[in-house]
Design a protein around this motif. Structure first.
Motif, short mmCIF file in Angstrom:
data_model
loop_
_atom_site.label_atom_id
_atom_site.label_comp_id
_atom_site.label_asym_id
_atom_site.label_seq_id
_atom_site.Cartn_x
_atom_site.Cartn_y
_atom_site.Cartn_z
N TYR A 1 0.85 -1.19 0.00
CA TYR A 1 0.00 0.00 0.00
C TYR A 1 0.88 1.24 0.00
O TYR A 1 1.74 1.41 0.87
N ILE A 2 0.69 2.11 -0.99
CA ILE A 2 1.42 3.37 -1.09
C ILE A 2 0.39 4.49 -1.14
O ILE A 2 -0.38 4.60 -2.10
N SER A 3 0.35 5.29 -0.11
CA SER A 3 -0.73 6.27 0.03
C SER A 3 -0.77 7.27 -1.12
O SER A 3 -1.85 7.65 -1.58
N THR A 4 0.40 7.70 -1.62
CA THR A 4 0.41 8.68 -2.71
C THR A 4 -0.14 8.11 -4.01
O THR A 4 -0.57 8.85 -4.89
N ARG A 5 -0.13 6.80 -4.13
CA ARG A 5 -0.65 6.13 -5.32
C ARG A 5 -2.06 5.60 -5.11
O ARG A 5 -2.92 5.70 -6.01
N ASP A 6 -2.32 5.04 -3.93
CA ASP A 6 -3.56 4.31 -3.69
C ASP A 6 -4.62 5.12 -2.96
O ASP A 6 -5.74 4.62 -2.74
N CYS A 7 -4.29 6.33 -2.56
CA CYS A 7 -5.25 7.16 -1.83
C CYS A 7 -5.14 8.60 -2.32
O CYS A 7 -4.83 9.52 -1.56
N LEU A 8 -5.41 8.80 -3.60
CA LEU A 8 -5.28 10.12 -4.21
C LEU A 8 -6.25 11.10 -3.56
O LEU A 8 -7.44 10.80 -3.36
N ASN A 9 -5.73 12.26 -3.22
CA ASN A 9 -6.53 13.32 -2.59
C ASN A 9 -7.21 12.86 -1.31
O ASN A 9 -8.27 13.37 -0.93
N ASN A 10 -6.60 11.85 -0.67
CA ASN A 10 -7.14 11.31 0.59
C ASN A 10 -8.54 10.72 0.43
O ASN A 10 -9.30 10.63 1.40
N ARG A 11 -8.88 10.26 -0.77
CA ARG A 11 -10.20 9.67 -1.02
C ARG A 11 -10.13 8.17 -0.85
O ARG A 11 -10.33 7.38 -1.80
N CYS A 12 -9.84 7.73 0.36
CA CYS A 12 -9.83 6.30 0.69
C CYS A 12 -10.02 6.20 2.20
O CYS A 12 -10.17 7.21 2.89
N VAL A 13 -10.01 4.99 2.73
CA VAL A 13 -10.30 4.82 4.14
C VAL A 13 -9.22 5.45 5.03
O VAL A 13 -9.52 6.00 6.09
N GLU A 14 -7.96 5.41 4.58
CA GLU A 14 -6.90 6.05 5.38
C GLU A 14 -7.12 7.55 5.44
O GLU A 14 -7.02 8.17 6.51
N GLY A 15 -7.40 8.16 4.29
CA GLY A 15 -7.64 9.59 4.26
C GLY A 15 -8.85 9.99 5.09
O GLY A 15 -8.86 11.02 5.76
N ALA A 16 -9.90 9.14 5.03
CA ALA A 16 -11.11 9.43 5.81
C ALA A 16 -10.82 9.41 7.30
O ALA A 16 -11.28 10.28 8.05
N LEU A 17 -10.06 8.43 7.76
CA LEU A 17 -9.73 8.34 9.18
C LEU A 17 -8.89 9.53 9.63
O LEU A 17 -9.09 10.07 10.72
N LYS A 18 -7.95 9.95 8.79
CA LYS A 18 -7.15 11.13 9.13
C LYS A 18 -8.04 12.36 9.24
O LYS A 18 -7.93 13.15 10.19
N ASN A 19 -8.92 12.53 8.26
CA ASN A 19 -9.78 13.70 8.21
C ASN A 19 -10.73 13.76 9.41
O ASN A 19 -10.79 14.77 10.13
N TYR A 20 -11.46 12.67 9.64
CA TYR A 20 -12.46 12.69 10.69
C TYR A 20 -11.84 12.63 12.09
O TYR A 20 -12.41 13.16 13.05
N SER A 21 -10.69 12.01 12.22
CA SER A 21 -9.99 12.03 13.51
C SER A 21 -9.55 13.44 13.86
O SER A 21 -9.63 13.87 15.02
N GLN A 22 -9.10 14.18 12.84
CA GLN A 22 -8.68 15.56 13.07
C GLN A 22 -9.87 16.43 13.47
O GLN A 22 -9.76 17.31 14.34
N ARG A 23 -11.00 16.19 12.85
CA ARG A 23 -12.20 16.96 13.20
C ARG A 23 -12.64 16.71 14.64
O ARG A 23 -13.20 17.60 15.29
N LEU A 24 -12.42 15.51 15.12
CA LEU A 24 -12.84 15.17 16.48
C LEU A 24 -12.12 16.01 17.53
O LEU A 24 -12.65 16.24 18.62
N ILE A 25 -10.91 16.44 17.22
CA ILE A 25 -10.15 17.23 18.20
C ILE A 25 -10.12 18.72 17.84
O ILE A 25 -9.41 19.50 18.46
N ASP A 26 -10.90 19.09 16.82
CA ASP A 26 -10.98 20.48 16.40
C ASP A 26 -12.08 21.19 17.19
O ASP A 26 -13.27 20.92 17.02
#
Length: 240
Positions: free
Chosen positions: A195-220
């Protein structure tokens, strides 16, 4: 074995031997449950009882409802129902107290990544296990974002992201959530085992990107209640 927390303890106390122990759990009555991967069974023990009581896997190795094949991890419900990860049968089994056979709660259709191999019950079990590992302060905080009618139970929202985009379970608004489909997986090419995030998760449109995004919102602290609640639901669903 049992080990004391005393600093001068160098040896443990053997409770049971001749067991190929893979997983263990203890219920609220103090009974110890041990999955024996070589004997394809789970037994319940009281301290001092070397034989125990067979509670799952009553008929040797196999694929029958009264059999297991590589019993690994276990979880004990408050009513002494035992959930068993039946590894080589690619399923999770539930054995009620004193039952002669179990029921399949998820899987049981062979190995693979088809949606039929993992469903709401599978999500629910993992969520319940995960919540049991939260410290009290984290668990108290997350209660603020779980609807009161769910009694603070994360397992009740573990399948939320599947429910909201399914026309059968959300017929009026499922189209509004179609955009979230790409957030459920990572797009790893068939020819790659990495798994290579820059190849397999373009623009954070995958489960890894979603977890990063929503985890950050939880502490915002600038997020309002609705956005924080939605973020907690997404995070819970995608974690398991």
């Amino acid at each position: 074995m049992r080990w004391s927390h005393a600093s001068d303890t160098f040896e443990g106390e053997i409770f049971f031997d001749n067991i190929s122990c893979y997983g263990s759990a203890m219920d609220d009555q103090g009974y110890l449950y041990i999955s024996d991967i070589d004997k394809y069974e789970v037994r319940r023990y009281r301290l001092g009882d070397e034989n125990g009581i067979l509670v799952a896997g009553t008929n040797g190795v196999g694929i029958g409802l009264n059999q297991l094949n590589a019993s690994t991890y276990i979880f004990v419900h408050e009513l002494q129902a035992v959930y068993v990860s039946d590894s080589s049968n690619n399923r999770v089994m539930k054995w009620n107290k004193d039952a002669s056979e179990g029921v399949i709660v998820t899987g049981g259709r062979g190995a693979g990544n088809a949606r039929t191999n993992w469903g709401p019950i599978g999500h629910s079990i993992v969520a319940r296990l995960a919540q049991s590992q939260l410290d009290s302060s984290t668990n108290n905080w997350i209660q603020n974002y779980i609807p009161q009618n769910l009694s603070g139970n994360l397992s009740e929202i573990a399948s939320w992201t599947d429910i909201i985009r399914n026309p059968n379970t959300n017929p009026l608004n499922y189209k509004n959530w179609k955009w979230s489909r790409k957030l459920h997986i990572a797009y790893i090419p068939d020819w790659s085992c990495e798994y290579i995030s820059t190849r397999d998760c373009l623009n954070n449109r995958c489960v890894e990107g979603a977890l990063k995004n929503y985890s950050q919102r939880l502490i915002d602290n600038n997020c309002d209640f609705v956005r924080t609640t939605t973020s907690s639901f997404f995070s819970c669903s995608f974690c398991w």
